[in-house]
Design a protein around this motif. Sequence first.
Motif, PDB file in Angstrom:
ATOM      1  N   PHE A  44       0.842  -1.202   0.000  1.00 57.00           N
ATOM      2  CA  PHE A  44       0.000   0.000   0.000  1.00 57.00           C
ATOM      3  C   PHE A  44       0.874   1.249   0.000  1.00 57.00           C
ATOM      4  N   VAL A  45       1.965   1.228   0.764  1.00 57.78           N
ATOM      5  CA  VAL A  45       2.884   2.369   0.779  1.00 57.78           C
ATOM      6  C   VAL A  45       3.559   2.506  -0.583  1.00 57.78           C
ATOM      7  N   ASP A  46       4.080   1.394  -1.113  1.00 61.17           N
ATOM      8  CA  ASP A  46       4.813   1.418  -2.385  1.00 61.17           C
ATOM      9  C   ASP A  46       3.954   1.916  -3.545  1.00 61.17           C
ATOM     10  N   ASN A  47       2.661   1.581  -3.518  1.00 61.80           N
ATOM     11  CA  ASN A  47       1.767   1.911  -4.626  1.00 61.80           C
ATOM     12  C   ASN A  47       0.901   3.136  -4.357  1.00 61.80           C
ATOM     13  N   ASP A  48       1.176   3.842  -3.271  1.00 59.45           N
ATOM     14  CA  ASP A  48       0.392   5.018  -2.912  1.00 59.45           C
ATOM     15  C   ASP A  48      -1.101   4.681  -2.965  1.00 59.45           C
ATOM     16  N   ALA A  49      -1.451   3.568  -2.300  1.00 55.38           N
ATOM     17  CA  ALA A  49      -2.812   3.020  -2.370  1.00 55.38           C
ATOM     18  C   ALA A  49      -3.731   3.611  -1.306  1.00 55.38           C
ATOM     19  N   PHE A  50      -3.469   4.828  -0.933  1.00 54.98           N
ATOM     20  CA  PHE A  50      -4.332   5.521   0.020  1.00 54.98           C
ATOM     21  C   PHE A  50      -4.167   7.016  -0.209  1.00 54.98           C
ATOM     22  N   GLN A  51      -5.180   7.749   0.182  1.00 51.86           N
ATOM     23  CA  GLN A  51      -5.067   9.207   0.117  1.00 51.86           C
ATOM     24  C   GLN A  51      -5.346   9.759   1.504  1.00 51.86           C
ATOM     25  N   CYS A  52      -6.597   9.814   1.905  1.00 51.23           N
ATOM     26  CA  CYS A  52      -6.864  10.347   3.245  1.00 51.23           C
ATOM     27  C   CYS A  52      -6.481   9.331   4.316  1.00 51.23           C
ATOM     28  N   GLY A  53      -6.502   8.047   3.987  1.00 48.06           N
ATOM     29  CA  GLY A  53      -6.083   7.001   4.909  1.00 48.06           C
ATOM     30  C   GLY A  53      -7.173   6.435   5.793  1.00 48.06           C
ATOM     31  N   TYR A  54      -8.358   7.025   5.773  1.00 43.70           N
ATOM     32  CA  TYR A  54      -9.408   6.568   6.681  1.00 43.70           C
ATOM     33  C   TYR A  54      -9.802   5.114   6.420  1.00 43.70           C
ATOM     34  N   CYS A  55      -9.954   4.743   5.167  1.00 38.26           N
ATOM     35  CA  CYS A  55     -10.391   3.387   4.836  1.00 38.26           C
ATOM     36  C   CYS A  55      -9.235   2.396   4.790  1.00 38.26           C
ATOM     37  N   THR A  56      -8.002   2.880   4.845  1.00 35.20           N
ATOM     38  CA  THR A  56      -6.823   2.053   4.603  1.00 35.20           C
ATOM     39  C   THR A  56      -6.731   0.830   5.510  1.00 35.20           C
ATOM     40  N   PRO A  57      -6.932   0.932   6.825  1.00 36.59           N
ATOM     41  CA  PRO A  57      -6.839  -0.286   7.640  1.00 36.59           C
ATOM     42  C   PRO A  57      -7.818  -1.376   7.185  1.00 36.59           C
ATOM     43  N   GLY A  58      -9.055  -1.002   6.928  1.00 35.42           N
ATOM     44  CA  GLY A  58     -10.045  -1.973   6.452  1.00 35.42           C
ATOM     45  C   GLY A  58      -9.692  -2.510   5.076  1.00 35.42           C
ATOM     46  N   GLN A  59      -9.179  -1.650   4.203  1.00 34.77           N
ATOM     47  CA  GLN A  59      -8.764  -2.077   2.862  1.00 34.77           C
ATOM     48  C   GLN A  59      -7.644  -3.111   2.974  1.00 34.77           C
ATOM     49  N   ILE A  60      -6.656  -2.847   3.813  1.00 34.16           N
ATOM     50  CA  ILE A  60      -5.521  -3.762   3.965  1.00 34.16           C
ATOM     51  C   ILE A  60      -5.983  -5.101   4.525  1.00 34.16           C
ATOM     52  N   MET A  61      -6.823  -5.086   5.542  1.00 29.83           N
ATOM     53  CA  MET A  61      -7.305  -6.349   6.128  1.00 29.83           C
ATOM     54  C   MET A  61      -8.109  -7.135   5.097  1.00 29.83           C
ATOM     55  N   SER A  62      -8.948  -6.451   4.353  1.00 29.29           N
ATOM     56  CA  SER A  62      -9.735  -7.111   3.321  1.00 29.29           C
ATOM     57  C   SER A  62      -8.841  -7.640   2.200  1.00 29.29           C
ATOM     58  N   ALA A  63      -7.807  -6.879   1.846  1.00 31.86           N
ATOM     59  CA  ALA A  63      -6.890  -7.303   0.784  1.00 31.86           C
ATOM     60  C   ALA A  63      -6.135  -8.567   1.175  1.00 31.86           C
ATOM     61  N   ILE A  64      -5.727  -8.666   2.426  1.00 32.11           N
ATOM     62  CA  ILE A  64      -5.050  -9.891   2.899  1.00 32.11           C
ATOM     63  C   ILE A  64      -5.979 -11.084   2.761  1.00 32.11           C
ATOM     64  N   ALA A  65      -7.226 -10.923   3.175  1.00 34.46           N
ATOM     65  CA  ALA A  65      -8.200 -12.009   3.047  1.00 34.46           C
ATOM     66  C   ALA A  65      -8.463 -12.335   1.583  1.00 34.46           C
ATOM     67  N   CYS A  66      -8.548 -11.320   0.748  1.00 30.82           N
ATOM     68  CA  CYS A  66      -8.772 -11.517  -0.688  1.00 30.82           C
ATOM     69  C   CYS A  66      -7.704 -12.434  -1.266  1.00 30.82           C
TER      70      CYS A  66
END
Length: 187
Positions: free
Chosen positions: A122-144
């Motif tokens: 997520f850091v390498d790909n600048d996969a966040f902007q405001c960061g609010y959803c980022t924790p949930g996105q990361i957890m969901s991405a791991i499960a994905c």
Amino acid sequence: MAGAAGSALVPITARAAAPDPPAPAVQDPSAPVDVTLNVNGKERRLRIDARTTVLDALREHMGLTGSKKGCDHGQCGACTVLIGDRRVVSCLTLALAAEGQEITTIEGLATDDRLHPMQQAFVDNDAFQCGYCTPGQIMSAIACVKEGHAASEADIREYMSGNICRCAAYPNIVAAVKQAAPEILKG
């Protein structure tokens, strides 16, 4: 005796004159209950309202504020955590239902000074902007990835669709999942 002909005869049986058993005690539903949650590898004993969600137990009782309260209706995914290896919207999951299961939050991913591969992606790909959803996105991405749904960009988009990013960082999120998937699958 004419009236007795139409009535049913019921045998009379002797009963001991025992008192009725006491009614079971009714528990006050607002009374606190004890629960032990296994969060990020540590057992945490809490005394909470039985209606407390996993999200509120994490944020309000344990001080783990990485999981965010977004919609509080299970529609945005900001509160996603892993229970077992399943992604779960923690705002709709009662803490009592998670007792005895391993709960992993964003705080439990990094080891020492090393980010989890998905966090690093997520850091390498600048996969966040405001960061609010980022924790949930990361957890969901791991499960994905662990569910086997990261084979194509279309699959990633489909299986990450339960997590909303209001800043629209979706292309970068897909790139992060693609980057991290091989390392997660081998590890």
